[in-house]
Design an enzyme around this catalytic site. Structure first.
Site, short mmCIF file in Angstrom:
data_model
loop_
_atom_site.label_atom_id
_atom_site.label_comp_id
_atom_site.label_asym_id
_atom_site.label_seq_id
_atom_site.Cartn_x
_atom_site.Cartn_y
_atom_site.Cartn_z
N LYS A 1 0.94 -1.27 0.01
CA LYS A 1 -0.03 0.01 0.04
C LYS A 1 0.88 1.08 -0.21
O LYS A 1 1.94 1.25 -0.59
CB LYS A 1 -0.96 -0.24 1.18
N GLU B 1 -9.49 -1.02 -2.71
CA GLU B 1 -9.17 0.60 -2.44
C GLU B 1 -8.88 1.48 -3.52
O GLU B 1 -9.55 2.65 -3.41
CB GLU B 1 -7.82 0.64 -1.42
N GLU C 1 -10.55 -10.94 -2.18
CA GLU C 1 -10.57 -9.92 -1.05
C GLU C 1 -11.82 -9.35 -0.66
O GLU C 1 -12.29 -8.51 -1.13
CB GLU C 1 -9.38 -8.86 -1.51
C1 PEP Z 1 -4.55 -5.91 1.05
O1 PEP Z 1 -4.28 -4.74 0.95
O2 PEP Z 1 -4.78 -6.49 -0.14
C2 PEP Z 1 -4.84 -6.73 2.26
C3 PEP Z 1 -5.12 -7.77 2.07
O3 PEP Z 1 -4.66 -5.99 3.46
P1 PEP Z 1 -4.74 -6.69 4.79
O4 PEP Z 1 -3.75 -7.86 4.86
O5 PEP Z 1 -3.92 -5.57 5.81
O6 PEP Z 1 -5.97 -6.89 5.22
#
Ligand code: PEP
Length: 249
Positions: free
Chosen positions: A11, A96, A166
């Site tokens: 990120k 995001e 996700e």
């Molecule tokens: C992501 O940013 O794709 C993610 C899965 O974040 P986290 O592992 O922090 O939930």
């Protein structure tokens, strides 16, 4: 047999100094892992990743790209530029990007196509929000997100891709999908792709992302249709990221 893959999405985190320590550690230890390891730093640090990871077992990628090849698109980075640098992977459609930067299904499909045309490996992210899950439309949402890409590139366009399920409610929240919830959606994705005529549906890798930690990775990665993970927060801590990679071994 699908080779497991663990990708770190940094990120908007990092600095030259912090990255160096993390990349050196990954470089030193990734050779002993049997899974594929990828890191996705912010754009300004891609050249650093390229330099420090050259000749190592760790691949690197970008977190996004432009759907356009060049031109008056201030602030954007094209697939060709990423290739120029030696980049291999690129995240496409991270939640995001979709929610904070207004990337519609159609923009995501355009970016996916740009990546494939340039020879990059797109990691296409799909997933439902909490209210969508609670309304029972998880399958509809994930199929819609996949179909937008399939309509654009056809099943042939998926040949080199990696998918990442996700659930939006699990990203950065500490709330992880249970292994059963993850497996159910991964199986749904695979069967949907097969139903759309994608002959390699059983071979495409589908990563799980959403608060994966060393403590839950073994169980998640042990599901039959979970082929590794897309890791956010835990990818910034070498011990945690390497432990997660171990869980994929
Ligand atoms: C992501 O940013 O794709 C993610 C899965 O974040 P986290 O592992 O922090 O939930």
């Amino acid at each position: 047999m699908r080779k497991k893959l663990v990708a770190g999405n940094w990120k908007m985190h990092g600095s030259l100094r912090q990255n160096e320590a993390l990349l050196q550690r990954l470089r030193a230890e990734a050779g002993a892992l049997s899974c594929e390891v990828v890191v996705c730093p912010p754009f300004p640090y891609l050249a650093q990743a390229q330099a420090l990871l050259e000749g190592s077992a760790v691949a690197w990628g970008a977190q996004s790209l432009s759907e356009f090849p060049q031109g008056a698109h201030t602030g954007e980075v094209s697939a060709g530029m990423l290739c120029d640098l030696g980049c291999r992977y690129v995240l496409v459609g991270h939640s995001e990007r979709r929610s904070l930067y207004g990337e519609s299904d159609s923009v995501v499909a355009g970016k996916f196509e740009a990546a494939v045309r340039a020879g990059l490996v797109p990691v296409l992210c799909v997933g439902e929000t909490l209210s969508e899950r609670e309304s029972g439309v998880t399958g509809d949402v994930v199929r819609r997100q996949l179909d937008a890409v399939l309509d654009r590139v056809g099943v042939a366009g998926l040949a080199s891709a990696v998918l990442a399920y996700e659930p939006v409610w699990a990203i950065g929240t500490g709330m992880t999908a249970t292994p059963e919830q993850a497996q159910a959606v991964h199986a749904l994705i695979r069967s949907h792709l097969a139903a759309c005529g994608f002959e390699a549906a059983s071979a495409i890798r589908i990563l799980y992302g959403g608060s994966v930690k060393p403590q839950n990775a073994v169980e998640l990665f042990g599901q039959p249709d979970v082929d590794g993970g897309l890791i956010g927060g835990a990818a910034l801590v070498a011990d945690d990221f390497l432990a997660i990679c171990q869980a994929a071994n």
